[in-house]
Design a protein around this motif. Sequence first.
Motif, mmCIF file in Angstrom:
data_model
loop_
_atom_site.group_PDB
_atom_site.id
_atom_site.type_symbol
_atom_site.label_atom_id
_atom_site.label_comp_id
_atom_site.label_asym_id
_atom_site.label_seq_id
_atom_site.Cartn_x
_atom_site.Cartn_y
_atom_site.Cartn_z
ATOM 1 N N THR A 75 -6.393 -4.217 7.734
ATOM 2 C CA THR A 75 -6.403 -2.937 8.452
ATOM 3 C C THR A 75 -7.085 -1.833 7.639
ATOM 4 N N TYR B 121 -8.057 -19.852 -3.079
ATOM 5 C CA TYR B 121 -7.564 -18.458 -3.060
ATOM 6 C C TYR B 121 -6.179 -18.545 -3.676
ATOM 7 N N ALA C 104 -11.978 -10.072 -3.121
ATOM 8 C CA ALA C 104 -12.251 -9.631 -1.747
ATOM 9 C C ALA C 104 -10.995 -9.028 -1.134
ATOM 10 N N SER C 105 -11.216 -8.165 -0.144
ATOM 11 C CA SER C 105 -10.112 -7.577 0.624
ATOM 12 C C SER C 105 -9.731 -8.524 1.742
ATOM 13 N N GLY C 106 -8.488 -8.401 2.191
ATOM 14 C CA GLY C 106 -8.060 -9.163 3.357
ATOM 15 C C GLY C 106 -7.552 -10.539 2.981
ATOM 16 N N PHE D 156 0.816 -1.194 0.000
ATOM 17 C CA PHE D 156 0.000 0.000 0.000
ATOM 18 C C PHE D 156 0.857 1.255 0.000
ATOM 19 N N SER E 98 -7.205 -11.322 -4.797
ATOM 20 C CA SER E 98 -7.017 -9.945 -4.365
ATOM 21 C C SER E 98 -7.383 -9.044 -5.548
ATOM 22 N N ASP F 4 -6.140 -8.201 10.718
ATOM 23 C CA ASP F 4 -5.835 -8.335 9.295
ATOM 24 C C ASP F 4 -6.877 -7.520 8.535
ATOM 25 N N SER G 107 -5.832 -6.656 -6.392
ATOM 26 C CA SER G 107 -4.594 -6.262 -7.063
ATOM 27 C C SER G 107 -3.864 -7.460 -7.692
ATOM 28 N N GLU H 189 2.861 -9.261 13.763
ATOM 29 C CA GLU H 189 3.149 -8.285 12.720
ATOM 30 C C GLU H 189 3.722 -6.989 13.285
ATOM 31 N N SER I 65 2.828 -10.797 -1.107
ATOM 32 C CA SER I 65 2.280 -9.703 -0.301
ATOM 33 C C SER I 65 1.605 -10.177 0.993
ATOM 34 N N THR I 66 1.701 -11.478 1.294
ATOM 35 C CA THR I 66 1.198 -11.932 2.606
ATOM 36 C C THR I 66 2.387 -12.379 3.447
ATOM 37 N N PHE I 67 2.128 -12.526 4.726
ATOM 38 C CA PHE I 67 3.183 -12.833 5.691
ATOM 39 C C PHE I 67 2.793 -14.047 6.526
ATOM 40 N N ASP J 11 -0.016 2.697 4.309
ATOM 41 C CA ASP J 11 -0.433 1.578 5.140
ATOM 42 C C ASP J 11 -0.510 2.096 6.575
HETATM 43 C C1 2IP Z 1 -2.782 -7.264 4.583
HETATM 44 C C2 2IP Z 1 -4.255 -7.331 4.300
HETATM 45 C C3 2IP Z 1 -4.494 -6.944 2.878
HETATM 46 C C4 2IP Z 1 -3.861 -7.941 1.934
HETATM 47 C C5 2IP Z 1 -2.378 -8.061 2.269
HETATM 48 C C6 2IP Z 1 -2.124 -8.334 3.749
HETATM 49 O O1 2IP Z 1 -2.556 -7.381 5.947
HETATM 50 O O2 2IP Z 1 -4.797 -8.606 4.525
HETATM 51 O O3 2IP Z 1 -5.854 -6.828 2.694
HETATM 52 O O4 2IP Z 1 -4.034 -7.501 0.618
HETATM 53 O O5 2IP Z 1 -1.846 -9.100 1.515
HETATM 54 O O6 2IP Z 1 -0.749 -8.353 4.003
HETATM 55 P P1 2IP Z 1 -5.327 -7.843 -0.271
HETATM 56 O O7 2IP Z 1 -6.519 -7.261 0.426
HETATM 57 O O8 2IP Z 1 -5.062 -7.216 -1.600
HETATM 58 O O9 2IP Z 1 -5.391 -9.331 -0.312
HETATM 59 P P2 2IP Z 1 -2.712 -6.115 6.995
HETATM 60 O O10 2IP Z 1 -4.056 -5.538 6.814
HETATM 61 O O11 2IP Z 1 -2.545 -6.837 8.311
HETATM 62 O O12 2IP Z 1 -1.585 -5.175 6.689
#
Ligand code: 2IP
Length: 376
Positions: free
Chosen positions: A158, A287, A269-271, A45, A247, A156, A249, A79, A293-295, A48
């Motif tokens: 946010t 999914y 969807a978001s998240g 983002f 996502s 998650d 994106s 996190e 982009s995830t952790f 963020d």
């Molecule tokens: C984020 C959150 C985002 C996600 C991203 C995560 O974690 O879940 O929504 O992106 O990958 O790291 P997307 O919505 O495009 O899947 P946080 O909100 O904890 O930063």
Amino acid sequence: MSALLKSLVGASEKSARIAQLCRQEEALFQLLIEEKTGTDKNKKFVQDFKTLADVLIQEVIKHDVGKEFPELHGHICGEESNKFENSLGETLVVQVCTTQRDTASLLFKILDRNQPAAELLAAAIHQEVALQDPALDTVALAIPPERLAIWIDPIDSTNQYIRGQASVAPIGGICPSGLRSALVLIGAYDRSSGDPVLGVINEPFFREDPLTHRWQGVYHWGVSYQGTSLCSLSRPPLRPEPSVVLSRSETPAIQRVLRPLYGERLLFASGAGYKMLCVILGLAEAYVLSEGSTFKWDSCAPHAILRALGGGMVDLEAALQAWRAGQRGALPELTYSQPAGGAVGAERWANRGGLVAFMHREHLEVVLATLATAAL
Ligand code: 2IP
Ligand code: CA
Ligand code: CA
């Protein structure tokens, strides 16, 4: 083990209440927003946000679970960093103090001398959460806590949490955005193998009471350890017309390749945690995420629940490589104990190769076969 499961569920309930409280008090919520900087920034983002609610919730979970299980001391990570900068530019360490009064006076400093906000939060942090869940009492499992470590994502999604849209109409059962996607994720993994073992997902914004306008939450849990699988949910069936959740994106290339397979049932969807939950609940068969982009804190809890239900989560890049090489046995699942080599900050714990969360192995194979032959 059942004691640890109960402790994690209890911590998720307390977390959910704090998350709800911060949202319900709009004035309080505005105070809590701070922009992320430096290497802890999620590169995804442009802006963020790290909220005090995030930091606080992570500290509460660490404190409550660590107090009950000293064996986990030093093995509960998440996190957020517990350093918080207030508007005076002072860096303060957020922590749960021994008494509610001490926590309130620490929060008073952090919250720029806003006493009502500090007291409200301190009360929520020190409240006892009584679980009324007979199913949890019947769980009998013996996993020594000293073999486990924990990943926490206190909140998650946010962005959606901050935006705070209450009612977003679902498409194909999935909410494309809104507060529903804000989740508390607590996952435990095996310190030596790195495999996910236990997961709790709490949905603080599951339902809004139409009369009181107060939020009601719901939680889900799952355990998968040495051949024993237990879960608060049942395994959803593989539907004749499967859907996939992505996502917004996700790359155009992946969308183009998956479109013929799913048509209208290509959903967004978001998240990251919410998309994994959609697979757990049977609202999507997979999914797919092609980027790093995830952790670890996003995927550990949902992954443990998926495994408890007979599903899983593979590293997309590694799985595609294995698939292209003709491997048809076990595919490389995500693990949680090793940082990525050569990375710094949060990136050390990124799921760098992307991922596929799935419930049915046959459907994972369809996805991999499709992606493996496409020019990406
Ligand atoms: C984020 C959150 C985002 C996600 C991203 C995560 O974690 O879940 O929504 O992106 O990958 O790291 P997307 O919505 O495009 O899947 P946080 O909100 O904890 O930063
Ligand atoms: Ca996250
Ligand atoms: Ca988060």
